[in-house]
Design a protein around this motif. Structure first.
Motif, short mmCIF file in Angstrom:
data_model
loop_
_atom_site.label_atom_id
_atom_site.label_comp_id
_atom_site.label_asym_id
_atom_site.label_seq_id
_atom_site.Cartn_x
_atom_site.Cartn_y
_atom_site.Cartn_z
N GLN A 197 3.00 -5.87 5.95
CA GLN A 197 2.27 -4.68 5.50
C GLN A 197 1.28 -5.05 4.38
OE1 GLN A 197 2.44 -1.49 6.85
NE2 GLN A 197 0.65 -1.19 5.56
N ASN A 198 1.73 -5.89 3.45
CA ASN A 198 0.85 -6.35 2.37
C ASN A 198 -0.33 -7.15 2.93
OD1 ASN A 198 2.49 -5.13 0.47
ND2 ASN A 198 3.58 -7.01 -0.06
N GLN B 41 -1.61 -6.86 5.91
CA GLN B 41 -2.50 -5.93 6.60
C GLN B 41 -3.37 -5.19 5.58
OE1 GLN B 41 -0.61 -2.81 8.91
NE2 GLN B 41 -2.42 -2.67 10.25
N ASN B 42 -2.77 -4.77 4.47
CA ASN B 42 -3.55 -4.10 3.42
C ASN B 42 -4.61 -5.03 2.84
OD1 ASN B 42 -2.03 -1.78 3.74
ND2 ASN B 42 -0.66 -2.22 2.04
N ASP B 43 -4.22 -6.30 2.62
CA ASP B 43 -5.18 -7.28 2.11
C ASP B 43 -6.35 -7.47 3.08
OD1 ASP B 43 -3.59 -7.65 -0.12
OD2 ASP B 43 -2.73 -9.57 0.57
N GLN C 26 -7.47 -5.28 5.28
CA GLN C 26 -8.31 -4.07 5.23
C GLN C 26 -9.17 -4.06 3.97
OE1 GLN C 26 -5.28 -1.07 5.66
NE2 GLN C 26 -5.46 -1.04 7.89
N ASN C 27 -8.59 -4.48 2.84
CA ASN C 27 -9.35 -4.54 1.60
C ASN C 27 -10.47 -5.58 1.68
OD1 ASN C 27 -7.81 -2.56 0.40
ND2 ASN C 27 -6.42 -4.00 -0.58
#
Length: 183
Positions: A90-91, A93-95, A97-98
């Motif tokens: 999840q982290n 994936q967030n990275d 997207q960022n």
């Protein structure tokens, strides 16, 4: 009574005189301006490179996520390991997207700077041209119908490209001097 025609009998364009209100088509000037085309090509190449990096990161993430899913289905992970790995994914994936959002913003900023550089060069050239020609006004894109003899689009494109080429050569010569000096 003969009609007045601002063109000569051989249809050659008559040069606007001092005091004339002249116009040009900004979109044509930008589209045919070598500086714009060069900067746009550089920006496109950079965008392609970013796209490749993004696709590589997405592919790597997808591979890791698929591997995780296979391990879950095969029962190779404890519940706590699975929860921990899911949080890591999840982290990531967030990275990802960022990273994508950051690169989009950077490209938008670079495009704005590129357009500002092009418009600054056009404005500077037009000021210089007006000092030489002493026109009453130079209008961009506001003329729906006008005397084609007052359309300076082609001469603006030619002048801008000549000036850009001259400055580009000066820049190349300076780079060569700096390279030789550093050897």
């Amino acid at each position: 009574m003969p009609q007045s025609n601002s063109k000569t009998s051989d249809n050659a364009k008559v040069e606007p005189t001092a005091g004339s209100i002249v116009y040009f088509q900004l979109d044509s000037v930008v589209r045919h301006y070598d500086m714009y085309n060069d900067l746009s090509s550089e920006l496109d190449a950079k965008a392609e490179e970013i796209e490749k990096k993004l696709q590589s990161r997405q592919k790597s993430f997808q591979k890791e996520a698929n591997e995780f899913q296979n391990n879950i289905e095969k029962g190779l992970l404890t519940r706590s390991e699975a929860e921990e790995k899911q949080q890591v994914l999840q982290n990531k994936q967030n990275d990802l997207q960022n990273y994508f959002a950051q690169k989009q913003q950077e490209m938008a900023e670079e495009q704005a700077v590129m357009l500002n550089k092009v418009m600054d060069a056009i404005t500077t050239y037009l000021k210089k041209l007006n000092e030489e020609k002493n026109y009453s006004a130079i209008i961009a894109n506001a003329v729906l119908v006008g005397d084609p003899n007052l359309d300076i689009t082609e001469s603006v494109i030619e002048g801008l490209n000549n000036e850009y080429t001259k400055n580009k050569k000066k820049g190349s010569a300076k780079k060569e001097e700096n390279t030789e000096d550093s050897l």
